[in-house]
Scaffold this motif. Sequence first.
Motif, PDB file in Angstrom:
ATOM      1  N   GLU A  92       0.837  -1.210   0.000  1.00 34.50           N
ATOM      2  CA  GLU A  92       0.000   0.000   0.000  1.00 34.50           C
ATOM      3  C   GLU A  92       0.869   1.256   0.000  1.00 34.50           C
ATOM      4  OE1 GLU A  92      -2.272  -0.709   3.520  1.00 34.50           O
ATOM      5  OE2 GLU A  92      -3.795  -1.880   2.455  1.00 34.50           O
ATOM      6  N   ASP A  93       1.904   1.267   0.858  1.00 32.23           N
ATOM      7  CA  ASP A  93       2.818   2.416   0.901  1.00 32.23           C
ATOM      8  C   ASP A  93       3.528   2.586  -0.434  1.00 32.23           C
ATOM      9  OD1 ASP A  93       2.075   2.767   3.548  1.00 32.23           O
ATOM     10  OD2 ASP A  93       3.962   1.996   4.374  1.00 32.23           O
ATOM     11  N   ALA A  94       3.969   1.473  -1.029  1.00 28.44           N
ATOM     12  CA  ALA A  94       4.641   1.529  -2.334  1.00 28.44           C
ATOM     13  C   ALA A  94       3.709   2.132  -3.376  1.00 28.44           C
ATOM     14  CB  ALA A  94       5.085   0.129  -2.762  1.00 28.44           C
ATOM     15  N   GLY A  95       2.438   1.770  -3.332  1.00 33.47           N
ATOM     16  CA  GLY A  95       1.460   2.334  -4.267  1.00 33.47           C
ATOM     17  C   GLY A  95       1.377   3.842  -4.158  1.00 33.47           C
ATOM     18  N   ARG A  96       1.367   4.354  -2.931  1.00 24.93           N
ATOM     19  CA  ARG A  96       1.298   5.801  -2.748  1.00 24.93           C
ATOM     20  C   ARG A  96       2.563   6.497  -3.274  1.00 24.93           C
ATOM     21  NH1 ARG A  96      -1.722   4.091   1.424  1.00 24.93           N
ATOM     22  NH2 ARG A  96      -0.079   3.952   2.955  1.00 24.93           N
ATOM     23  N   HIS A  97       3.723   5.876  -3.062  1.00 24.17           N
ATOM     24  CA  HIS A  97       4.963   6.447  -3.612  1.00 24.17           C
ATOM     25  C   HIS A  97       4.925   6.427  -5.140  1.00 24.17           C
ATOM     26  CE1 HIS A  97       7.022   7.015   0.161  1.00 24.17           C
ATOM     27  NE2 HIS A  97       6.794   5.766   0.512  1.00 24.17           N
ATOM     28  N   LEU A  98       4.448   5.333  -5.706  1.00 21.44           N
ATOM     29  CA  LEU A  98       4.307   5.256  -7.163  1.00 21.44           C
ATOM     30  C   LEU A  98       3.343   6.327  -7.663  1.00 21.44           C
ATOM     31  CD1 LEU A  98       4.123   1.398  -7.628  1.00 21.44           C
ATOM     32  CD2 LEU A  98       5.889   2.901  -8.581  1.00 21.44           C
ATOM     33  N   GLY A  99       2.277   6.561  -6.900  1.00 21.29           N
ATOM     34  CA  GLY A  99       1.308   7.586  -7.281  1.00 21.29           C
ATOM     35  C   GLY A  99       1.908   8.976  -7.310  1.00 21.29           C
ATOM     36  N   ARG A 100       2.791   9.240  -6.368  1.00 24.68           N
ATOM     37  CA  ARG A 100       3.462  10.551  -6.358  1.00 24.68           C
ATOM     38  C   ARG A 100       4.336  10.704  -7.602  1.00 24.68           C
ATOM     39  NH1 ARG A 100       7.673  12.552  -1.749  1.00 24.68           N
ATOM     40  NH2 ARG A 100       8.157  14.555  -2.684  1.00 24.68           N
ATOM     41  N   ALA A 101       5.065   9.642  -7.943  1.00 23.26           N
ATOM     42  CA  ALA A 101       5.900   9.683  -9.156  1.00 23.26           C
ATOM     43  C   ALA A 101       5.022   9.760 -10.399  1.00 23.26           C
ATOM     44  CB  ALA A 101       6.798   8.452  -9.208  1.00 23.26           C
ATOM     45  N   ALA A 102       3.906   9.023 -10.405  1.00 27.18           N
ATOM     46  CA  ALA A 102       2.983   9.055 -11.540  1.00 27.18           C
ATOM     47  C   ALA A 102       2.385  10.446 -11.713  1.00 27.18           C
ATOM     48  CB  ALA A 102       1.884   8.013 -11.352  1.00 27.18           C
ATOM     49  N   ALA A 103       2.150  11.153 -10.606  1.00 27.00           N
ATOM     50  CA  ALA A 103       1.634  12.515 -10.681  1.00 27.00           C
ATOM     51  C   ALA A 103       2.637  13.431 -11.370  1.00 27.00           C
ATOM     52  CB  ALA A 103       1.310  13.033  -9.280  1.00 27.00           C
ATOM     53  N   THR A 104       3.903  13.276 -11.029  1.00 23.13           N
ATOM     54  CA  THR A 104       4.951  14.064 -11.686  1.00 23.13           C
ATOM     55  C   THR A 104       4.968  13.761 -13.180  1.00 23.13           C
ATOM     56  OG1 THR A 104       6.276  14.079  -9.663  1.00 23.13           O
ATOM     57  CG2 THR A 104       7.435  14.530 -11.742  1.00 23.13           C
ATOM     58  N   LEU A 105       4.941  12.489 -13.513  1.00 23.95           N
ATOM     59  CA  LEU A 105       4.924  12.067 -14.910  1.00 23.95           C
ATOM     60  C   LEU A 105       3.692  12.624 -15.630  1.00 23.95           C
ATOM     61  CD1 LEU A 105       6.231  10.213 -17.099  1.00 23.95           C
ATOM     62  CD2 LEU A 105       4.730   8.407 -16.258  1.00 23.95           C
ATOM     63  N   ALA A 106       2.525  12.522 -14.992  1.00 22.07           N
ATOM     64  CA  ALA A 106       1.282  12.989 -15.603  1.00 22.07           C
ATOM     65  C   ALA A 106       1.298  14.496 -15.840  1.00 22.07           C
ATOM     66  CB  ALA A 106       0.087  12.599 -14.734  1.00 22.07           C
ATOM     67  N   GLN A 107       1.887  15.237 -14.925  1.00 21.05           N
ATOM     68  CA  GLN A 107       1.919  16.690 -15.088  1.00 21.05           C
ATOM     69  C   GLN A 107       2.913  17.128 -16.145  1.00 21.05           C
ATOM     70  OE1 GLN A 107       0.101  18.224 -10.961  1.00 21.05           O
ATOM     71  NE2 GLN A 107       2.297  18.291 -11.014  1.00 21.05           N
ATOM     72  N   ILE A 108       3.945  16.349 -16.384  1.00 26.32           N
ATOM     73  CA  ILE A 108       4.937  16.716 -17.393  1.00 26.32           C
ATOM     74  C   ILE A 108       4.542  16.213 -18.778  1.00 26.32           C
ATOM     75  CG2 ILE A 108       7.322  16.341 -18.147  1.00 26.32           C
ATOM     76  CD1 ILE A 108       8.073  16.306 -15.142  1.00 26.32           C
ATOM     77  N   VAL A 109       4.083  14.950 -18.863  1.00 24.62           N
ATOM     78  CA  VAL A 109       3.827  14.309 -20.152  1.00 24.62           C
ATOM     79  C   VAL A 109       2.343  14.294 -20.506  1.00 24.62           C
ATOM     80  CG1 VAL A 109       4.125  12.167 -21.454  1.00 24.62           C
ATOM     81  CG2 VAL A 109       5.903  12.907 -19.878  1.00 24.62           C
ATOM     82  N   GLY A 110       1.471  14.177 -19.515  1.00 21.07           N
ATOM     83  CA  GLY A 110       0.036  14.180 -19.750  1.00 21.07           C
ATOM     84  C   GLY A 110      -0.522  12.927 -20.393  1.00 21.07           C
ATOM     85  N   PRO A 111      -0.112  11.729 -19.937  1.00 21.63           N
ATOM     86  CA  PRO A 111      -0.684  10.516 -20.554  1.00 21.63           C
ATOM     87  C   PRO A 111      -2.155  10.354 -20.163  1.00 21.63           C
ATOM     88  CG  PRO A 111       0.563   9.918 -18.609  1.00 21.63           C
ATOM     89  CD  PRO A 111       0.768  11.409 -18.824  1.00 21.63           C
ATOM     90  N   GLU A 112      -2.943   9.846 -21.089  1.00 29.00           N
ATOM     91  CA  GLU A 112      -4.340   9.570 -20.788  1.00 29.00           C
ATOM     92  C   GLU A 112      -4.460   8.313 -19.934  1.00 29.00           C
ATOM     93  OE1 GLU A 112      -6.761   9.515 -24.361  1.00 29.00           O
ATOM     94  OE2 GLU A 112      -5.336  10.899 -25.274  1.00 29.00           O
ATOM     95  N   LEU A 113      -3.476   7.423 -20.069  1.00 31.70           N
ATOM     96  CA  LEU A 113      -3.531   6.119 -19.433  1.00 31.70           C
ATOM     97  C   LEU A 113      -2.172   5.769 -18.846  1.00 31.70           C
ATOM     98  CD1 LEU A 113      -4.925   3.308 -18.970  1.00 31.70           C
ATOM     99  CD2 LEU A 113      -4.151   2.715 -21.283  1.00 31.70           C
TER     100      LEU A 113
END
Length: 173
Positions: A92-113
């Motif tokens: 669960e903790d790993a998921g939240r860390h991944l989510g933080r990194a995914a947020a950075t990725l989403a804000q820079i690249v903007g993937p739909e999926l």
Amino acid sequence: MAYLKVSSGIGAGLVLDGQVFHGGLGTAGELGHLTMDEDGPLCRCGSRGCLEAYAGGASLVEQFSTFATDLTVHEFVSRALDGDLGARRLIEDAGRHLGRAAATLAQIVGPELIVVGGDLAEAGELLLDGLRDGLRRHALEPIAQRTHVARATLGDQSCAAGAVLAALDALDV
């Protein structure tokens, strides 16, 4: 779209405008070495606080080793799915860390999926719920709402299928 492979380590593949994005150096997708906390635990790359140190399967197994030794990532995930509270908490903790990194990725690249595969993805919603939560917490609201997160459906074959498609693309078939 972005594909996150979460196994012993963490990597990403990016598809932008229908093409695999390699970056100018050919190293695009080294998400596992995104610094989450510069004072964090030592990573195998020599840096501190990398995403892999918090959410990579090898790191999670190492943290869990005080309770059980010589586990593979797959065995560790099985323990979590069988109800082991310590293993569940780490995922669960790993998921939240991944989510933080995914947020950075989403804000820079903007993937739909964002598709999540690899050994740790076998944890299913246990991992993905934390990832979605981290994405919601750390991305701008319109980006978080429009970025869909799903588990890879090809399992162990995801990377092989991607490699074949990349080879075909390189041949321009």
